[in-house]
Scaffold this motif. Structure first.
Motif, PDB file in Angstrom:
ATOM      1  N   ALA A 141      12.245  -4.384   0.876  1.00  0.00           N
ATOM      2  CA  ALA A 141      11.074  -4.155   0.034  1.00  0.00           C
ATOM      3  C   ALA A 141      10.712  -5.412  -0.747  1.00  0.00           C
ATOM      4  O   ALA A 141       9.540  -5.799  -0.836  1.00  0.00           O
ATOM      5  N   GLU A 142      11.716  -6.071  -1.313  1.00  0.00           N
ATOM      6  CA  GLU A 142      11.456  -7.273  -2.099  1.00  0.00           C
ATOM      7  C   GLU A 142      10.882  -8.386  -1.235  1.00  0.00           C
ATOM      8  O   GLU A 142       9.981  -9.122  -1.670  1.00  0.00           O
ATOM      9  N   GLU A 143      11.400  -8.538  -0.029  1.00  0.00           N
ATOM     10  CA  GLU A 143      10.895  -9.577   0.865  1.00  0.00           C
ATOM     11  C   GLU A 143       9.426  -9.338   1.214  1.00  0.00           C
ATOM     12  O   GLU A 143       8.603 -10.260   1.186  1.00  0.00           O
ATOM     13  N   SER A 144       9.096  -8.102   1.544  1.00  0.00           N
ATOM     14  CA  SER A 144       7.720  -7.778   1.927  1.00  0.00           C
ATOM     15  C   SER A 144       6.766  -7.961   0.750  1.00  0.00           C
ATOM     16  O   SER A 144       5.691  -8.564   0.884  1.00  0.00           O
ATOM     17  N   LEU A 145       7.143  -7.439  -0.404  1.00  0.00           N
ATOM     18  CA  LEU A 145       6.282  -7.549  -1.577  1.00  0.00           C
ATOM     19  C   LEU A 145       6.226  -8.984  -2.090  1.00  0.00           C
ATOM     20  O   LEU A 145       5.248  -9.388  -2.727  1.00  0.00           O
ATOM     21  N   GLY A 146       7.260  -9.775  -1.802  1.00  0.00           N
ATOM     22  CA  GLY A 146       7.244 -11.182  -2.187  1.00  0.00           C
ATOM     23  C   GLY A 146       6.117 -11.942  -1.527  1.00  0.00           C
ATOM     24  O   GLY A 146       5.578 -12.910  -2.099  1.00  0.00           O
ATOM     25  N   VAL A 147       5.742 -11.545  -0.307  1.00  0.00           N
ATOM     26  CA  VAL A 147       4.608 -12.181   0.374  1.00  0.00           C
ATOM     27  C   VAL A 147       3.324 -11.951  -0.422  1.00  0.00           C
ATOM     28  O   VAL A 147       2.499 -12.857  -0.585  1.00  0.00           O
ATOM     29  N   ILE A 148       3.161 -10.724  -0.941  1.00  0.00           N
ATOM     30  CA  ILE A 148       1.979 -10.417  -1.749  1.00  0.00           C
ATOM     31  C   ILE A 148       1.998 -11.239  -3.037  1.00  0.00           C
ATOM     32  O   ILE A 148       0.980 -11.823  -3.443  1.00  0.00           O
ATOM     33  N   GLY A 194       8.372   2.705  -5.441  1.00  0.00           N
ATOM     34  CA  GLY A 194       7.961   3.688  -4.441  1.00  0.00           C
ATOM     35  C   GLY A 194       8.685   3.524  -3.125  1.00  0.00           C
ATOM     36  O   GLY A 194       9.093   4.509  -2.495  1.00  0.00           O
ATOM     37  N   LEU A 195       8.890   2.281  -2.694  1.00  0.00           N
ATOM     38  CA  LEU A 195       9.575   2.034  -1.428  1.00  0.00           C
ATOM     39  C   LEU A 195      11.060   2.367  -1.520  1.00  0.00           C
ATOM     40  O   LEU A 195      11.618   3.027  -0.634  1.00  0.00           O
ATOM     41  N   VAL A 196      11.705   1.891  -2.578  1.00  0.00           N
ATOM     42  CA  VAL A 196      13.152   2.126  -2.718  1.00  0.00           C
ATOM     43  C   VAL A 196      13.434   3.618  -2.879  1.00  0.00           C
ATOM     44  O   VAL A 196      14.404   4.143  -2.309  1.00  0.00           O
ATOM     45  N   SER A 197      12.580   4.318  -3.601  1.00  0.00           N
ATOM     46  CA  SER A 197      12.762   5.764  -3.761  1.00  0.00           C
ATOM     47  C   SER A 197      12.637   6.492  -2.431  1.00  0.00           C
ATOM     48  O   SER A 197      13.243   7.549  -2.228  1.00  0.00           O
ATOM     49  N   ALA A 198      11.833   5.928  -1.504  1.00  0.00           N
ATOM     50  CA  ALA A 198      11.683   6.533  -0.178  1.00  0.00           C
ATOM     51  C   ALA A 198      12.848   6.217   0.736  1.00  0.00           C
ATOM     52  O   ALA A 198      12.966   6.816   1.813  1.00  0.00           O
ATOM     53  N   LEU A 221       0.818  -1.212   0.000  1.00  0.00           N
ATOM     54  CA  LEU A 221       0.000   0.000   0.000  1.00  0.00           C
ATOM     55  C   LEU A 221       0.854   1.264   0.000  1.00  0.00           C
ATOM     56  O   LEU A 221       0.629   2.191  -0.777  1.00  0.00           O
ATOM     57  N   LEU A 222       1.858   1.314   0.868  1.00  0.00           N
ATOM     58  CA  LEU A 222       2.698   2.511   0.952  1.00  0.00           C
ATOM     59  C   LEU A 222       3.531   2.677  -0.318  1.00  0.00           C
ATOM     60  O   LEU A 222       3.650   3.792  -0.854  1.00  0.00           O
ATOM     61  N   GLY A 223       4.132   1.590  -0.792  1.00  0.00           N
ATOM     62  CA  GLY A 223       4.957   1.690  -1.981  1.00  0.00           C
ATOM     63  C   GLY A 223       4.161   2.134  -3.197  1.00  0.00           C
ATOM     64  O   GLY A 223       4.598   3.008  -3.962  1.00  0.00           O
ATOM     65  N   LEU A 224       2.985   1.546  -3.392  1.00  0.00           N
ATOM     66  CA  LEU A 224       2.162   1.920  -4.543  1.00  0.00           C
ATOM     67  C   LEU A 224       1.668   3.354  -4.414  1.00  0.00           C
ATOM     68  O   LEU A 224       1.660   4.108  -5.397  1.00  0.00           O
ATOM     69  N   THR A 225       1.274   3.752  -3.206  1.00  0.00           N
ATOM     70  CA  THR A 225       0.830   5.139  -2.988  1.00  0.00           C
ATOM     71  C   THR A 225       1.935   6.120  -3.337  1.00  0.00           C
ATOM     72  O   THR A 225       1.708   7.120  -4.041  1.00  0.00           O
ATOM     73  N   LEU A 226       3.137   5.895  -2.838  1.00  0.00           N
ATOM     74  CA  LEU A 226       4.244   6.815  -3.101  1.00  0.00           C
ATOM     75  C   LEU A 226       4.613   6.841  -4.575  1.00  0.00           C
ATOM     76  O   LEU A 226       4.937   7.905  -5.132  1.00  0.00           O
ATOM     77  N   ARG A 279      -0.005  -8.164  -9.860  1.00  0.00           N
ATOM     78  CA  ARG A 279       1.331  -8.553 -10.332  1.00  0.00           C
ATOM     79  C   ARG A 279       1.976  -7.417 -11.122  1.00  0.00           C
ATOM     80  O   ARG A 279       3.177  -7.156 -10.985  1.00  0.00           O
ATOM     81  N   ALA A 280       1.186  -6.737 -11.938  1.00  0.00           N
ATOM     82  CA  ALA A 280       1.723  -5.640 -12.747  1.00  0.00           C
ATOM     83  C   ALA A 280       2.116  -4.441 -11.893  1.00  0.00           C
ATOM     84  O   ALA A 280       2.999  -3.660 -12.283  1.00  0.00           O
ATOM     85  N   LEU A 281       1.491  -4.299 -10.711  1.00  0.00           N
ATOM     86  CA  LEU A 281       1.745  -3.132  -9.854  1.00  0.00           C
ATOM     87  C   LEU A 281       2.862  -3.363  -8.842  1.00  0.00           C
ATOM     88  O   LEU A 281       3.355  -2.397  -8.245  1.00  0.00           O
ATOM     89  N   LEU A 282       3.259  -4.596  -8.615  1.00  0.00           N
ATOM     90  CA  LEU A 282       4.304  -4.853  -7.623  1.00  0.00           C
ATOM     91  C   LEU A 282       5.620  -4.145  -7.955  1.00  0.00           C
ATOM     92  O   LEU A 282       6.260  -3.586  -7.048  1.00  0.00           O
ATOM     93  N   PRO A 283       6.081  -4.087  -9.205  1.00  0.00           N
ATOM     94  CA  PRO A 283       7.295  -3.308  -9.496  1.00  0.00           C
ATOM     95  C   PRO A 283       7.130  -1.823  -9.183  1.00  0.00           C
ATOM     96  O   PRO A 283       8.087  -1.166  -8.745  1.00  0.00           O
ATOM     97  N   ALA A 284       5.932  -1.290  -9.404  1.00  0.00           N
ATOM     98  CA  ALA A 284       5.682   0.114  -9.063  1.00  0.00           C
ATOM     99  C   ALA A 284       5.791   0.328  -7.557  1.00  0.00           C
ATOM    100  O   ALA A 284       6.366   1.323  -7.087  1.00  0.00           O
ATOM    101  N   ALA A 285       5.237  -0.604  -6.776  1.00  0.00           N
ATOM    102  CA  ALA A 285       5.341  -0.504  -5.318  1.00  0.00           C
ATOM    103  C   ALA A 285       6.787  -0.601  -4.872  1.00  0.00           C
ATOM    104  O   ALA A 285       7.220   0.127  -3.956  1.00  0.00           O
TER     105      ALA A 285
END
Length: 497
Positions: free
Chosen positions: A430-437, A419-423, A351-356, A410-416
């Motif tokens: 970030a990869e570990e957390s998004l990997g759960v999704i 967003g996280l890495v840019s923050a 949620l945070l990564g995609l929002t940012l 799946r298409a939005l996970l790279p965007a998230a």
């Protein structure tokens, strides 16, 4: 709403003075958000986790005050019903390994609550809505004996005739006759707070409105309201009806006290606070000892107690928060409690990564997608979870693209991830957390899906009530393992022992 309420009776003059104070608060807020130094803080993230207390046979148990006293930690707070508790995480910087920090503190607090609850023959369970709840559990006798809940219950009853019929989001569209805000005890959430600079607030808030649907579709954990099959996130319509004025997803309800919203934000946080003041009746006219125009020392910001208290009685799914320490936050309220800390922090990361990421896009989101499509996304995700078809900005605003939720996620996970890495979040974190999704979507097993599958398995050889109790106990045991829900085995369809 965490503020202690010392009054229980109010005169009309209290309401009149309070309304005047709200106007003064809005005037002060307009000046504050433009003042030097306000909101120029490091970006942080925090969370609140609501949970149920249950007995060893999986039923809710009214022991929150006893458990809170035993745990003796100021991060643990009472919630609306006597079988609800809330824990509050300390904010952490959104850089490095924030989700590891959030997960560790959540596990620490859960262990403390579990030990305290165990001393009273109870256990905590993190779930959006407890399948073993019954109608009799959601009446006024179960309301927490805390003045703020009692006063809020009384004042809302003034505005809304009770009892009233709450249409349950189950497959039969059955009704629950509600007599108080105790019906809200059926809903437990994981609420995430993101510190946002005032000049970025509009873009971040609008991005959050768009981002929440695909995240919610992947996060469902409330699929058995009152033990019956229903929406993947049944909390959404139950909460809207319990505090709002109309049903979930009803455009007429967009101005209810619980709502998604009725348009793209244009005027920043001030607009949202002003909307809350102008659209909603005052419920708790408790006056602060500090007037909004009180003289302040250099670097000090006004408390705006009346505005914060009033905003605390307007439960939009993405809500602005003013903090007199000197910043604004967006509170994301739509995510469910549970199933595990790993699941909740993964939901937060997505949620945070995609929002940012969306907030950093050069074009305005209101030019990319009609708001009606964004609102429709939210209720589709709550109702259907990974089975939803969701709108997303495409080449034409007039006809936005629709995609199956799993494909879109799946298409939005790279965007998230961007967003996280840019923050400033570590790439591995970030990869570990998004990997759960990603794994959850690949298996198709959210908490909501697991609950329905488990109930079907148990009902092969159990009556419905016994199957629900077995489900809750199995859910609780698996949750304690801390393994994310996509790895949970579905109970075998064995004969009842």
């Amino acid at each position: 709403m965490g503020k202690e309420i010392k009054q229980s009776e109010f005169e009309e003059s209290d309401y009149s003075i309070f309304r005047e104070r709200l106007t003064d608060c809005l005037t002060a807020l307009e000046k504050v958000v433009d003042s030097p130094g306000f909101g120029r803080c490091e970006t942080t993230v925090g969370a609140e986790l609501e949970m149920f207390l249950m007995t060893d046979d999986g039923r809710p148990t009214a022991l929150n005050e006893q458990v809170r006293r035993t745990v003796a930690d100021d991060r643990v707070a009472l919630e609306v019903d006597q079988f609800n508790l809330e824990v509050n995480l300390r904010p952490v910087p959104l850089r490095g390994r924030p989700f590891t920090a959030m997960r560790s503190e959540t596990e620490e607090l859960l262990s403390a609550v579990a030990a305290a609850a165990g001393a009273h023959g109870a256990a905590p369970v993190m779930i959006g809505t407890l399948p073993t709840l019954t109608r009799s559990d959601l009446g006024r006798p179960f309301l927490t004996a805390d003045r703020r809940f009692r006063v809020l219950d009384h004042t809302l009853t003034r505005l809304r005739a009770t009892p009233y019929a709450l249409v349950l989001p189950d497959d039969e569209h059955s009704t629950l006759i509600a007599d108080s805000i105790a019906v809200q005890g059926a809903n437990c959430s994981w609420q995430v707070h993101l510190l946002v600079r005032p000049d970025e607030f509009t873009r971040v808030y609008n991005a959050a409105q768009l981002a929440i649907a695909p995240v919610l579709a992947a996060a469902g954990n409330s699929s058995l309201p009152m033990g019956r099959g229903g929406w993947q996130e049944a909390r959404i319509p139950m909460y809207e009806q319990g505090f709002g004025e109309s049903g979930a997803g009803d455009p007429a309800g967009s101005r209810g006290r619980v709502a998604f919203g009725d348009g793209w934000l244009k005027g920043g946080a001030v607009q949202l606070f002003a909307d809350a003041v102008h659209r909603h009746e005052v419920l708790l006219p408790v006056l602060s000892e500090q007037h909004p125009a009180h003289p302040l020392a250099p670097g000090e910001f006004p408390r705006l107690d009346e505005l914060s208290l009033h905003q605390g009685t307007v439960w939009t799914w993405n809500r602005p928060v003013y903090d007199p320490s000197g910043h604004l936050r967006v509170e994301f309220r739509a995510l469910p409690s549970g199933p595990t800390p790993a699941d909740m922090t993964a939901n937060s990361a997505f949620l945070l990564g995609l929002t940012l990421h969306l907030a950093a896009r050069p074009e305005d989101l209101d030019a990319a997608l009609p708001f009606e499509a964004v609102r429709e996304n939210f209720y589709r995700a709550a109702r259907l979870g990974l089975g939803a078809q969701l709108h997303w900005p495409g080449e034409s605003r007039a006809s936005p693209e629709q995609s199956p939720a799993p494909d879109l996620i799946r298409a939005l996970l790279p965007a998230a991830l961007d967003g996280l890495v840019s923050a400033g979040v570590d790439v591995a974190e970030a990869e570990e957390s998004l990997g759960v999704i990603e794994d959850r979507v690949s298996t198709g097993q959210t908490g909501a899906v697991w609950q329905r599958r488990a109930l079907n398995a148990y009902e092969r050889h159990d009556d419905h009530e016994s199957a629900l109790r077995r489900l809750v106990l199995a859910y609780s045991e698996l949750s304690v393992t801390r393994r994310p829900v996509h790895t949970w085995p579905v109970p075998a369809r064995e004969k009842n022992r």
